[in-house]
Design an enzyme around this catalytic site. Sequence first.
Site, PDB file in Angstrom:
ATOM      1  N   CYS A  12       0.987  -1.297  -0.020  1.00 29.97           N
ATOM      2  CA  CYS A  12      -0.039  -0.024   0.001  1.00 29.97           C
ATOM      3  C   CYS A  12       0.779   1.236   0.047  1.00 29.97           C
ATOM      4  CB  CYS A  12      -0.796   0.079   1.192  1.00 29.97           C
ATOM      5  SG  CYS A  12       0.121  -0.013   2.801  1.00 29.97           S
ATOM      6  N   HIS A 129      -1.263  -4.413  19.739  1.00 25.71           N
ATOM      7  CA  HIS A 129      -0.794  -3.691  18.251  1.00 25.71           C
ATOM      8  C   HIS A 129      -0.045  -2.360  18.389  1.00 25.71           C
ATOM      9  CE1 HIS A 129      -0.551  -2.340  14.054  1.00 25.71           C
ATOM     10  NE2 HIS A 129      -0.675  -3.677  13.842  1.00 25.71           N
ATOM     11  N   GLU A 131      -0.249   0.464  16.754  1.00 25.52           N
ATOM     12  CA  GLU A 131      -0.870   1.324  16.181  1.00 25.52           C
ATOM     13  C   GLU A 131      -1.941   1.891  17.429  1.00 25.52           C
ATOM     14  OE1 GLU A 131      -2.995   1.059  12.288  1.00 25.52           O
ATOM     15  OE2 GLU A 131      -4.235   2.641  13.060  1.00 25.52           O
ATOM     16  N   ASN A 226      -3.362  -6.841   8.895  1.00 26.04           N
ATOM     17  CA  ASN A 226      -4.120  -6.578   7.795  1.00 26.04           C
ATOM     18  C   ASN A 226      -4.030  -7.932   7.078  1.00 26.04           C
ATOM     19  OD1 ASN A 226      -2.498  -6.400   5.002  1.00 26.04           O
ATOM     20  ND2 ASN A 226      -1.416  -4.923   6.623  1.00 26.04           N
TER      21      ASN A 226
HETATM   22 FE1  SF4 Z   1      -1.016   0.832   4.372  1.00 26.10          FE
HETATM   23 FE2  SF4 Z   1      -1.505   0.388   7.156  1.00 26.10          FE
HETATM   24 FE3  SF4 Z   1      -1.266   2.964   5.865  1.00 26.10          FE
HETATM   25 FE4  SF4 Z   1      -3.425   1.314   5.328  1.00 26.10          FE
HETATM   26  S1  SF4 Z   1      -2.688   2.449   7.304  1.00 26.10           S
HETATM   27  S2  SF4 Z   1      -2.329   2.406   4.062  1.00 26.10           S
HETATM   28  S3  SF4 Z   1      -2.335  -0.693   5.757  1.00 26.10           S
HETATM   29  S4  SF4 Z   1       0.348   1.450   5.891  1.00 26.10           S
END
Ligand code: SF4
Length: 289
Positions: A12, A129, A131, A226
């Site tokens: 991505c 995680h 994030e 993901n």
């Molecule tokens: Fe890629 Fe994670 Fe950004 Fe989504 S949030 S575009 S999966 S890096």
Amino acid sequence: MEVIKITPRGYCHGVVDAFRIAKRVREETNGPVHMLGMLVHNTHATDDLQAQGIALVDQPDRLAGLSQIKEGTVIFTAHGVSPQVKQRAVELGLKPVDATCSDVVRTHELVKDLALQGYEVVYIGRKGHPEPEGVVGEAPGKVYLVQDPEDIDALDLKGDRIAVTCQTTLSVWDTEDLIGRVKARYPQAEVHNEICRATQERQEAAVEAAQHVDLVIVVGSPRSSNSLRLVEVVKKLANKPAYLVDRLEDVDLSWFSGVKKVGVTSGASTPSQLTRRVIEYLEALEVPA
Ligand code: SF4
């Protein structure tokens, strides 16, 4: 074996940007360069970065990880870090470089703004995680990390100003259910669905393709949220078997008994050459008569 190559799949924009930043930093820096956790959650990409001279400091607690770095540059990964981690890096005299994905940055800004406006924020994410750890750190005490329905049931929010948002890489469908559960308890809750486009498009494509194949292989690492969600949505929504494969050697021939058509997709941080190897291997596989 007939192989359906599911698109979109693989890298991505956030992952591509993180690699670009890491490469530039390594080329332009003479001293030691570290990544605070895996730059992106893929074992092969991480091995490759280490081979290029970027040391991995892999502590679940980012602050504890920072204290292991004596000097030089520290790269914050695509998953983002809390303001506390950024501040600590400066206090330790390190040179921070931020490779946080722009989609994750947007969620940080959103949560910070909501908290400043007096909202209590219900944040749907995976415990442990990086994030969620970074996002929750934007407004400690005002953001409630929930993963399961039970976590939502256990909330006891009193204010009028409630918002619900989420990690970028969750299952689209599970997250909708959880958001619905928050709304059922707190009808006044404002919804901000932050699942990123890359995650959503890959999941939708995998579920649609899975209707036309016997099983789905997801090429990705076990740490990749993901990638794990791709396996999950295929099993749950298309009702087809799905397996996560980090490397070609993980492919188990017993999965293919009676299988004529297989779909292949990959996580947002999976190098395309790895997915290609898996596809070529499966294409060469004899289908049992
Ligand atoms: Fe890629 Fe994670 Fe950004 Fe989504 S949030 S575009 S999966 S890096």
